[in-house]
Design a protein around this motif. Structure first.
Motif, PDB file in Angstrom:
ATOM      1  N   GLU A   4       0.645  -1.339   0.016  1.00 28.79           N
ATOM      2  CA  GLU A   4       0.054  -0.076   0.095  1.00 28.79           C
ATOM      3  C   GLU A   4       0.934   1.231  -0.082  1.00 28.79           C
ATOM      4  O   GLU A   4       0.532   2.294  -0.598  1.00 28.79           O
ATOM      5  N   ARG A   5       1.937   1.125   0.623  1.00 28.34           N
ATOM      6  CA  ARG A   5       3.035   2.578   0.518  1.00 28.34           C
ATOM      7  C   ARG A   5       3.412   2.813  -0.952  1.00 28.34           C
ATOM      8  O   ARG A   5       3.687   3.686  -1.293  1.00 28.34           O
ATOM      9  N   THR A   6       3.734   1.703  -1.368  1.00 26.33           N
ATOM     10  CA  THR A   6       4.267   1.760  -2.780  1.00 26.33           C
ATOM     11  C   THR A   6       3.220   2.475  -3.686  1.00 26.33           C
ATOM     12  O   THR A   6       3.098   3.334  -4.396  1.00 26.33           O
ATOM     13  N   ILE A   7       1.906   1.920  -3.685  1.00 26.12           N
ATOM     14  CA  ILE A   7       0.651   2.606  -4.456  1.00 26.12           C
ATOM     15  C   ILE A   7       0.678   4.069  -3.768  1.00 26.12           C
ATOM     16  O   ILE A   7       0.213   4.988  -4.781  1.00 26.12           O
ATOM     17  N   ALA A   8       0.467   4.497  -2.541  1.00 26.75           N
ATOM     18  CA  ALA A   8       0.422   5.588  -2.030  1.00 26.75           C
ATOM     19  C   ALA A   8       1.519   6.761  -2.488  1.00 26.75           C
ATOM     20  O   ALA A   8       0.961   7.777  -2.952  1.00 26.75           O
ATOM     21  N   GLU A   9       2.648   6.076  -2.708  1.00 29.49           N
ATOM     22  CA  GLU A   9       3.586   7.119  -2.959  1.00 29.49           C
ATOM     23  C   GLU A   9       4.136   7.015  -4.607  1.00 29.49           C
ATOM     24  O   GLU A   9       4.799   8.203  -4.953  1.00 29.49           O
ATOM     25  N   LYS A  10       3.677   6.191  -5.284  1.00 26.77           N
ATOM     26  CA  LYS A  10       3.708   6.337  -6.683  1.00 26.77           C
ATOM     27  C   LYS A  10       2.515   6.241  -7.625  1.00 26.77           C
ATOM     28  O   LYS A  10       1.499   6.842  -7.124  1.00 26.77           O
ATOM     29  N   PHE A  11       2.387   5.895  -8.896  1.00 28.03           N
ATOM     30  CA  PHE A  11       1.069   5.884  -9.518  1.00 28.03           C
ATOM     31  C   PHE A  11       0.610   7.337  -9.570  1.00 28.03           C
ATOM     32  O   PHE A  11      -0.528   7.141  -9.422  1.00 28.03           O
ATOM     33  N   THR A  12       1.306   8.247  -9.695  1.00 27.68           N
ATOM     34  CA  THR A  12       0.912   9.467  -9.732  1.00 27.68           C
ATOM     35  C   THR A  12      -0.178   9.887 -10.749  1.00 27.68           C
ATOM     36  O   THR A  12      -1.223  10.607 -10.144  1.00 27.68           O
ATOM     37  N   SER A  13      -0.170   9.467 -11.831  1.00 26.66           N
ATOM     38  CA  SER A  13      -1.000   9.648 -12.812  1.00 26.66           C
ATOM     39  C   SER A  13      -2.531   8.829 -12.597  1.00 26.66           C
ATOM     40  O   SER A  13      -3.626   9.638 -12.751  1.00 26.66           O
ATOM     41  N   ILE A  14      -2.634   7.709 -11.883  1.00 26.98           N
ATOM     42  CA  ILE A  14      -3.843   7.143 -11.429  1.00 26.98           C
ATOM     43  C   ILE A  14      -4.373   7.953 -10.195  1.00 26.98           C
ATOM     44  O   ILE A  14      -5.550   8.154 -10.306  1.00 26.98           O
ATOM     45  N   TRP A  15      -3.313   8.462  -9.555  1.00 24.96           N
ATOM     46  CA  TRP A  15      -4.191   9.166  -8.238  1.00 24.96           C
ATOM     47  C   TRP A  15      -4.828  10.600  -8.778  1.00 24.96           C
ATOM     48  O   TRP A  15      -5.870  10.881  -8.469  1.00 24.96           O
ATOM     49  N   LYS A  16      -4.121  11.211  -9.807  1.00 24.36           N
ATOM     50  CA  LYS A  16      -4.617  12.636 -10.496  1.00 24.36           C
ATOM     51  C   LYS A  16      -5.817  12.276 -10.946  1.00 24.36           C
ATOM     52  O   LYS A  16      -6.801  13.051 -11.013  1.00 24.36           O
ATOM     53  N   LEU A  17      -5.784  11.037 -11.713  1.00 27.14           N
ATOM     54  CA  LEU A  17      -6.969  10.760 -12.497  1.00 27.14           C
ATOM     55  C   LEU A  17      -8.264  10.402 -11.581  1.00 27.14           C
ATOM     56  O   LEU A  17      -9.353  11.022 -11.976  1.00 27.14           O
ATOM     57  N   SER A  18      -8.138   9.634 -10.620  1.00 25.02           N
ATOM     58  CA  SER A  18      -9.208   9.269  -9.664  1.00 25.02           C
ATOM     59  C   SER A  18      -9.499  10.113  -8.532  1.00 25.02           C
ATOM     60  O   SER A  18     -10.534  10.279  -8.264  1.00 25.02           O
ATOM     61  N   PHE A  19      -8.613  10.904  -8.053  1.00 21.99           N
ATOM     62  CA  PHE A  19      -8.675  11.662  -6.897  1.00 21.99           C
ATOM     63  C   PHE A  19      -8.082  13.261  -7.414  1.00 21.99           C
ATOM     64  O   PHE A  19      -6.690  13.528  -6.654  1.00 21.99           O
ATOM     65  N   PRO A  20      -8.321  13.646  -8.111  1.00 24.27           N
ATOM     66  CA  PRO A  20      -7.903  15.127  -9.048  1.00 24.27           C
ATOM     67  C   PRO A  20      -7.273  16.157  -7.945  1.00 24.27           C
ATOM     68  O   PRO A  20      -6.783  16.991  -8.103  1.00 24.27           O
ATOM     69  N   PHE A  21      -8.353  16.342  -6.821  1.00 20.79           N
ATOM     70  CA  PHE A  21      -8.019  17.282  -5.836  1.00 20.79           C
ATOM     71  C   PHE A  21      -7.475  16.868  -4.603  1.00 20.79           C
ATOM     72  O   PHE A  21      -7.154  17.723  -3.673  1.00 20.79           O
ATOM     73  N   LEU A  22      -6.861  15.654  -4.610  1.00 21.40           N
ATOM     74  CA  LEU A  22      -5.924  15.523  -3.385  1.00 21.40           C
ATOM     75  C   LEU A  22      -4.664  15.581  -3.758  1.00 21.40           C
ATOM     76  O   LEU A  22      -3.752  14.932  -4.366  1.00 21.40           O
ATOM     77  N   ASN A  23      -4.241  16.909  -3.497  1.00 23.51           N
ATOM     78  CA  ASN A  23      -3.033  17.635  -3.734  1.00 23.51           C
ATOM     79  C   ASN A  23      -2.407  18.368  -2.773  1.00 23.51           C
ATOM     80  O   ASN A  23      -2.795  18.228  -1.543  1.00 23.51           O
ATOM     81  N   SER A  24      -1.346  18.913  -2.933  1.00 27.14           N
ATOM     82  CA  SER A  24      -0.552  19.685  -1.837  1.00 27.14           C
ATOM     83  C   SER A  24      -1.474  20.851  -1.217  1.00 27.14           C
ATOM     84  O   SER A  24      -1.568  21.267  -0.331  1.00 27.14           O
ATOM     85  N   ASN A  25      -2.340  21.532  -2.268  1.00 30.48           N
ATOM     86  CA  ASN A  25      -3.184  22.581  -1.885  1.00 30.48           C
ATOM     87  C   ASN A  25      -4.405  22.199  -0.797  1.00 30.48           C
ATOM     88  O   ASN A  25      -4.653  22.656   0.289  1.00 30.48           O
ATOM     89  N   PHE A  26      -4.942  20.866  -1.403  1.00 31.29           N
ATOM     90  CA  PHE A  26      -5.665  20.373  -0.197  1.00 31.29           C
ATOM     91  C   PHE A  26      -5.265  19.862   0.993  1.00 31.29           C
ATOM     92  O   PHE A  26      -5.886  20.206   2.076  1.00 31.29           O
ATOM     93  N   MET A  27      -3.921  19.616   1.000  1.00 33.47           N
ATOM     94  CA  MET A  27      -3.460  19.156   2.255  1.00 33.47           C
ATOM     95  C   MET A  27      -3.047  20.250   3.144  1.00 33.47           C
ATOM     96  O   MET A  27      -2.917  20.255   4.360  1.00 33.47           O
ATOM     97  N   ARG A  28      -2.492  21.384   2.611  1.00 35.84           N
ATOM     98  CA  ARG A  28      -2.495  22.574   3.186  1.00 35.84           C
ATOM     99  C   ARG A  28      -3.763  22.911   3.790  1.00 35.84           C
ATOM    100  O   ARG A  28      -3.484  23.488   5.349  1.00 35.84           O
ATOM    101  N   VAL A  29      -4.831  23.045   3.270  1.00 42.58           N
ATOM    102  CA  VAL A  29      -5.987  23.502   3.886  1.00 42.58           C
ATOM    103  C   VAL A  29      -6.526  22.278   4.792  1.00 42.58           C
ATOM    104  O   VAL A  29      -7.014  22.751   5.825  1.00 42.58           O
ATOM    105  N   PHE A  30      -6.132  21.107   4.601  1.00 45.22           N
ATOM    106  CA  PHE A  30      -6.647  20.038   5.418  1.00 45.22           C
ATOM    107  C   PHE A  30      -5.827  20.344   6.845  1.00 45.22           C
ATOM    108  O   PHE A  30      -6.545  20.047   7.642  1.00 45.22           O
TER     109      PHE A  30
END
Length: 243
Positions: A4-30
Motif C-alpha cells: 500500500e505504501r508503494t501505491i500511495a507514493e507512486k502511480f501519480t497519474s492514477i491518483w490524479k485521474l481518480s482523486f484530482p483534488f487530493l494534492n498539496s493545496n488540499f493538504m495545506r487546507v486540511f
C-alpha cells in the motif's frame, strides 16, 4: 504483489485521474482546518532512538494491553516486552540483517514506547467505543494483497502516523486504499468515518468518508470513486506487467 505504501507514493497519474483534488493545496487546507490537537504529552525525538522500531513496538503493545493489562505491566515483563519487540522487528525489518543485541531497547527507547503507547490508549479511550479492532483485515484486490489497517474504533478507521511532521498527501492516499478495499468487499460493512492520528504530537483528524471523497473527486460517491480507482489501478498494473 505490491504494498500500500508503494501505491500511495507512486502511480501519480492514477491518483490524479481518480482523486484530482487530493494534492498539496488540499493538504495545506486540511492541516490548517481539519486537524485538531488531542490533549496529551508531546513525545520528543532524541537522537539515540530507532523511531521505526519504537513506533511499531508501541502500537503492538497497545494492541496487546487494550482491555487486558496496562502498558507498564508489559514493559516491566522483560519476556513479554522482548517478544513484542522481536515480532515487531521481524515485520518491519524484512530485508535488513540484525542481531539479537539490536532487539534490546535502550532507556530512551523504553521511555518513548511507554509515552507513545499511553498516549495512544488515552486517544482510544476518549471515544468511549463499543468496538475496537486493531489491524482490521482487508481483502486484497487484483495485484493488491490482503492488507491490514491500523485501528477501527466503532465506525471509524484510523491510520496512525507516529511522526514529527504535518500529515501529508501519502497518508490520506494510504488510508484511501484501505477504505477502497473495504468498499468493494461485500462481506464487510464500509466505515462511515476515517481519520489520522499521531501519538507523538497529538494531532488528529476525523472526517466523514463520503464528504472526503466528494471533496477530492469533485462530487463522486465512495462507491463510484473507490471502484473506479481500483479498476484503473489494476488495469495500469496489468499493462505494465506485459512490458
Amino acid at each position: 504483489m505490491i504494498s500500500e505504501r508503494t501505491i500511495a507514493e507512486k502511480f501519480t497519474s492514477i491518483w490524479k485521474l481518480s482523486f484530482p483534488f487530493l494534492n498539496s493545496n488540499f493538504m495545506r487546507v486540511f492541516n490548517e482546518s481539519q486537524v485538531y490537537k488531542f490533549e496529551q504529552s508531546e513525545v520528543s525525538m532524541p537522537s539515540d532512538v530507532r523511531y521505526d522500531l519504537v513506533a511499531e513496538s508501541a502500537f503492538n503493545i497497545v494492541a496487546k494491553a487494550y482491555n487486558y493489562c496496562s502498558v507498564d505491566d508489559i514493559v516491566s515483563d522483560s519476556e513479554m516486552l522482548n517478544s513484542i519487540v522481536k515480532q515487531t522487528a521481524e515485520s518491519i525489518w524484512l530485508f535488513t540483517k540484525y542481531n539479537k543485541d539490536e532487539l534490546i531497547l535502550n532507556e530512551s527507547e523504553i521511555e518513548q514506547v511507554i509515552q507513545l503507547a499511553n498516549n495512544f490508549l488515552d486517544f482510544i479511550d476518549s471515544h468511549n467505543a463499543t468496538t475496537v479492532n486493531f489491524k482490521p483485515s482487508l481483502k486484497g484486490f487484483g495485484f493488491i494483497p490482503d492488507l491490514e489497517g491500523d485501528v477501527s474504533i466503532d465506525d471509524i478507521l484510523y491510520e496512525v502516523k507516529t511522526v514529527k511532521r504535518n500529515f501529508k498527501t501519502s497518508d490520506l492516499k494510504q488510508l484511501s486504499i484501505y477504505l477502497a478495499l473495504r468498499q468493494v468487499d461485500d462481506n464487510h460493512k464500509s466505515w462511515e468515518y476515517a481519520g489520522l492520528y499521531n501519538p507523538r504530537t497529538g494531532a488528529y483528524s476525523k472526517f466523514k468518508v463520503s464528504s472526503f471523497v466528494s471533496s477530492v473527486t469533485g462530487g463522486k460517491t465512495p462507491n463510484e470513486a473507490f471502484n473506479d480507482f481500483l479498476d484503473t489501478l489494476i488495469r495500469d498494473m496489468q499493462v505494465d506487467s506485459k512490458f
